[in-house]
Design a protein around this motif. Structure first.
Motif, short mmCIF file in Angstrom:
data_model
loop_
_atom_site.label_atom_id
_atom_site.label_comp_id
_atom_site.label_asym_id
_atom_site.label_seq_id
_atom_site.Cartn_x
_atom_site.Cartn_y
_atom_site.Cartn_z
N ARG A 5 0.92 -0.85 -0.20
CA ARG A 5 -0.23 -0.48 0.12
C ARG A 5 0.71 0.97 -0.40
O ARG A 5 2.03 1.45 0.18
N VAL A 6 1.16 1.89 -0.93
CA VAL A 6 1.74 3.18 -1.36
C VAL A 6 0.79 4.25 -1.65
O VAL A 6 -0.35 4.32 -1.62
N ARG A 7 1.67 6.01 -1.17
CA ARG A 7 0.88 7.08 -1.89
C ARG A 7 1.70 7.52 -1.81
O ARG A 7 3.05 7.77 -2.17
N PHE A 8 1.37 8.84 -2.95
CA PHE A 8 2.15 9.60 -3.40
C PHE A 8 1.61 10.86 -3.97
O PHE A 8 0.02 10.57 -4.65
N LYS A 9 1.70 12.52 -3.95
CA LYS A 9 1.22 13.03 -4.55
C LYS A 9 2.14 14.24 -4.76
O LYS A 9 3.87 14.07 -4.85
N PRO A 10 1.69 14.95 -5.90
CA PRO A 10 2.38 15.37 -6.89
C PRO A 10 3.79 16.86 -6.61
O PRO A 10 2.49 17.12 -5.04
N PRO A 11 3.79 17.20 -6.87
CA PRO A 11 4.84 18.64 -6.01
C PRO A 11 3.90 19.69 -6.00
O PRO A 11 2.59 19.47 -6.52
N GLY A 12 4.37 20.67 -5.26
CA GLY A 12 2.66 22.11 -4.79
C GLY A 12 2.42 22.23 -6.25
O GLY A 12 0.83 22.68 -6.04
N GLU A 135 11.83 11.48 -9.73
CA GLU A 135 12.57 12.46 -10.62
C GLU A 135 11.78 12.74 -10.94
O GLU A 135 12.01 14.27 -11.62
N THR A 136 10.29 12.93 -11.17
CA THR A 136 9.09 13.86 -11.85
C THR A 136 8.86 14.82 -10.41
O THR A 136 8.23 15.65 -10.76
#
Length: 215
Positions: A5-12, A135-136
């Motif tokens: 189970r993972v979570r991720f969010k974009p830069p501001g 990297e993104t």
């Protein structure tokens, strides 16, 4: 193969749309039900449940066409809105999934600006997915990893046969439908043999269950 189970969010600067709504309305529920690449980008189905679902429609209505060329309200009521919309690009997380050899497993939830999802993957592919996203500029966290085991590999053929017979005859039912003596007779073994084989199988199953549960 591990399940994670993972979570991720974009830069501001990229935290607009549903990401911003999930932060502005923390009591709401936002789920991505599907996302399909097309020649024009990515076709997404989003379900939002909150006190005032009109804010979701307002968001998409006011979105620049360069970001959301089209959308359709598939369903709307007092608490839920179901939208299908087209993105003119394939977002980084989706590209990172395929680049790392993973496949999307819907639904995804969006919680306080984070996308939360589960993956059935390998440790190497999970690490590659993280690297591709970071990297993104995406933030990435692993909530948990469970090493799943094929239950048929836990027991020997004999143990599996004894347990299957015990289940079929109701040995584990409450109240018990079959005594150990009856089970031993059906398996054509002594009562002590049946007891030893079942106890060994039960020990393996219980220890594996709790080992997995506390990981």
């Amino acid at each position: 193969m591990p399940r994670a189970r993972v979570r991720f969010k974009p830069p501001g600067p990229q935290r607009g749309g549903p990401f911003r709504l999930s932060s502005d309305y923390p009591d709401g529920e936002f789920r991505i039900l599907s996302a399909h690449p097309t020649e024009d980008g990515l076709l997404v189905v989003l379900e939002a449940t909150l006190a005032d679902p009109a804010v979701v429609l307002d968001l998409f209505e006011s979105a620049p066409q360069s970001r959301v060329p089209s959308y359709d309200a598939l369903h709307a009521d007092e608490q839920t809105v179901l939208l299908q919309f087209q993105l003119p690009f394939v977002p980084s997380p989706y590209r990172a999934l395929f680049a790392s050899g993973n496949l999307p497993q819907f639904p995804y939830t969006i919680e306080d600006g984070w996308i939360v999802c589960e993956l059935t993957t390998s440790h190497d592919r999970l690490s590659q997915f993280r690297d591709e996203l970071e990297e993104t500029g995406f933030a990435f966290e692993v909530n948990w990893v469970i090493q799943s085991v094929d239950s048929t590999d836990l027991l020997t053929d004999r143990q599996r046969r004894f347990v299957a017979e015990a289940i079929e005859r109701g040995y584990y039912d409450t109240p018990r439908q079959c005594s150990l003596t009856d089970l031993a007779a059906a398996l054509d073994v002594s009562k002590s043999t049946a007891s030893v084989v079942l106890h060994s199988a039960e020990e393996t199953i219980v220890k594996e269950f709790f080992a997995t549960a506390v990981e």
